[in-house]
Scaffold this motif. Structure first.
Motif, PDB file in Angstrom:
ATOM      1  N   UNK A 165      -8.961   1.077  -6.269  1.00  0.00           N
ATOM      2  CA  UNK A 165     -10.214   1.730  -6.169  1.00  0.00           C
ATOM      3  C   UNK A 165     -10.717   1.648  -4.551  1.00  0.00           C
ATOM      4  N   UNK A 166     -11.545   2.323  -4.103  1.00  0.00           N
ATOM      5  CA  UNK A 166     -12.060   2.379  -2.626  1.00  0.00           C
ATOM      6  C   UNK A 166     -12.830   0.864  -2.277  1.00  0.00           C
ATOM      7  N   UNK A 167     -12.597   0.469  -1.031  1.00  0.00           N
ATOM      8  CA  UNK A 167     -12.990  -0.745  -0.597  1.00  0.00           C
ATOM      9  C   UNK A 167     -14.361  -0.827  -0.771  1.00  0.00           C
ATOM     10  N   UNK A 168     -15.223   0.032  -0.833  1.00  0.00           N
ATOM     11  CA  UNK A 168     -16.653  -0.219  -1.228  1.00  0.00           C
ATOM     12  C   UNK A 168     -16.897  -0.675  -2.557  1.00  0.00           C
ATOM     13  N   UNK A 169     -15.985  -0.361  -3.281  1.00  0.00           N
ATOM     14  CA  UNK A 169     -15.937  -1.080  -4.817  1.00  0.00           C
ATOM     15  C   UNK A 169     -15.623  -2.494  -4.983  1.00  0.00           C
ATOM     16  N   UNK A 170     -14.727  -2.811  -3.835  1.00  0.00           N
ATOM     17  CA  UNK A 170     -14.245  -4.247  -4.177  1.00  0.00           C
ATOM     18  C   UNK A 170     -15.423  -5.299  -3.767  1.00  0.00           C
ATOM     19  N   UNK A 171     -15.109  -6.100  -4.272  1.00  0.00           N
ATOM     20  CA  UNK A 171     -16.153  -7.579  -4.342  1.00  0.00           C
ATOM     21  C   UNK A 171     -15.849  -8.062  -2.565  1.00  0.00           C
ATOM     22  N   UNK A 172     -16.969  -8.783  -2.271  1.00  0.00           N
ATOM     23  CA  UNK A 172     -16.507  -9.365  -0.864  1.00  0.00           C
ATOM     24  C   UNK A 172     -15.474 -10.578  -1.103  1.00  0.00           C
ATOM     25  N   UNK A 173     -15.173 -11.163  -2.055  1.00  0.00           N
ATOM     26  CA  UNK A 173     -14.195 -11.961  -2.291  1.00  0.00           C
ATOM     27  C   UNK A 173     -12.932 -11.320  -2.336  1.00  0.00           C
ATOM     28  N   UNK A 174     -12.632 -10.149  -2.709  1.00  0.00           N
ATOM     29  CA  UNK A 174     -11.329  -9.397  -2.940  1.00  0.00           C
ATOM     30  C   UNK A 174     -11.215  -8.927  -1.454  1.00  0.00           C
ATOM     31  N   UNK A 175     -12.247  -8.360  -0.804  1.00  0.00           N
ATOM     32  CA  UNK A 175     -11.952  -7.933   0.607  1.00  0.00           C
ATOM     33  C   UNK A 175     -11.507  -9.360   1.719  1.00  0.00           C
ATOM     34  N   UNK A 190       0.909  -1.207   0.008  1.00  0.00           N
ATOM     35  CA  UNK A 190       0.073  -0.045   0.039  1.00  0.00           C
ATOM     36  C   UNK A 190       0.880   1.398  -0.051  1.00  0.00           C
ATOM     37  N   UNK A 191       0.336   2.281  -0.873  1.00  0.00           N
ATOM     38  CA  UNK A 191       1.075   3.457  -0.947  1.00  0.00           C
ATOM     39  C   UNK A 191      -0.022   4.655  -0.870  1.00  0.00           C
ATOM     40  N   UNK A 192       0.166   5.603  -0.068  1.00  0.00           N
ATOM     41  CA  UNK A 192      -0.726   6.656  -0.187  1.00  0.00           C
ATOM     42  C   UNK A 192      -0.792   7.304  -1.627  1.00  0.00           C
ATOM     43  N   UNK A 193      -1.946   7.715  -2.126  1.00  0.00           N
ATOM     44  CA  UNK A 193      -2.030   8.270  -3.440  1.00  0.00           C
ATOM     45  C   UNK A 193      -1.984   7.083  -4.555  1.00  0.00           C
ATOM     46  N   UNK A 194      -2.168   5.865  -4.110  1.00  0.00           N
ATOM     47  CA  UNK A 194      -2.180   4.913  -5.140  1.00  0.00           C
ATOM     48  C   UNK A 194      -3.303   4.680  -5.843  1.00  0.00           C
ATOM     49  N   UNK A 195      -3.414   4.060  -6.996  1.00  0.00           N
ATOM     50  CA  UNK A 195      -4.454   4.007  -7.839  1.00  0.00           C
ATOM     51  C   UNK A 195      -5.521   2.819  -7.530  1.00  0.00           C
TER      52      UNK A 195
END
Length: 79
Positions: free
Chosen positions: A42-52, A35-40
């Protein structure tokens, strides 16, 4: 302490000395590897449950298999 879940053992030990819990120290030590600040990413709420779930697994969050998508997001944000 050598633990296969810990990706940055030096940072993990430093966090423990500062008083962080094992779970929080593992999460921070592992998250900092990619993880890096300013990375590209997507926000967690756009991740699938499996990705999370896979991210929670990667950083060592316990109890993740019982969590809802909302709980996974909350846990990942609190590491």
């Amino acid at each position: 302490m050598s633990d296969s879940k810990i990706q940055n053992e030096e940072q993990y030990n430093s966090l423990l000395k500062k008083g962080y819990s094992h779970e929080k120290a593992v999460g921070l030590a592992n998250a900092s590897q990619t993880d890096q600040k300013g990375g590209n990413s997507k926000p967690y709420n756009e991740w699938t449950k499996e990705e999370l779930y896979q991210e929670a697994r990667r950083v060592g969050i316990q109890g993740r298999s019982y969590m809802s998508k909302k709980n996974l997001i909350q846990s990942l944000r609190n590491i």
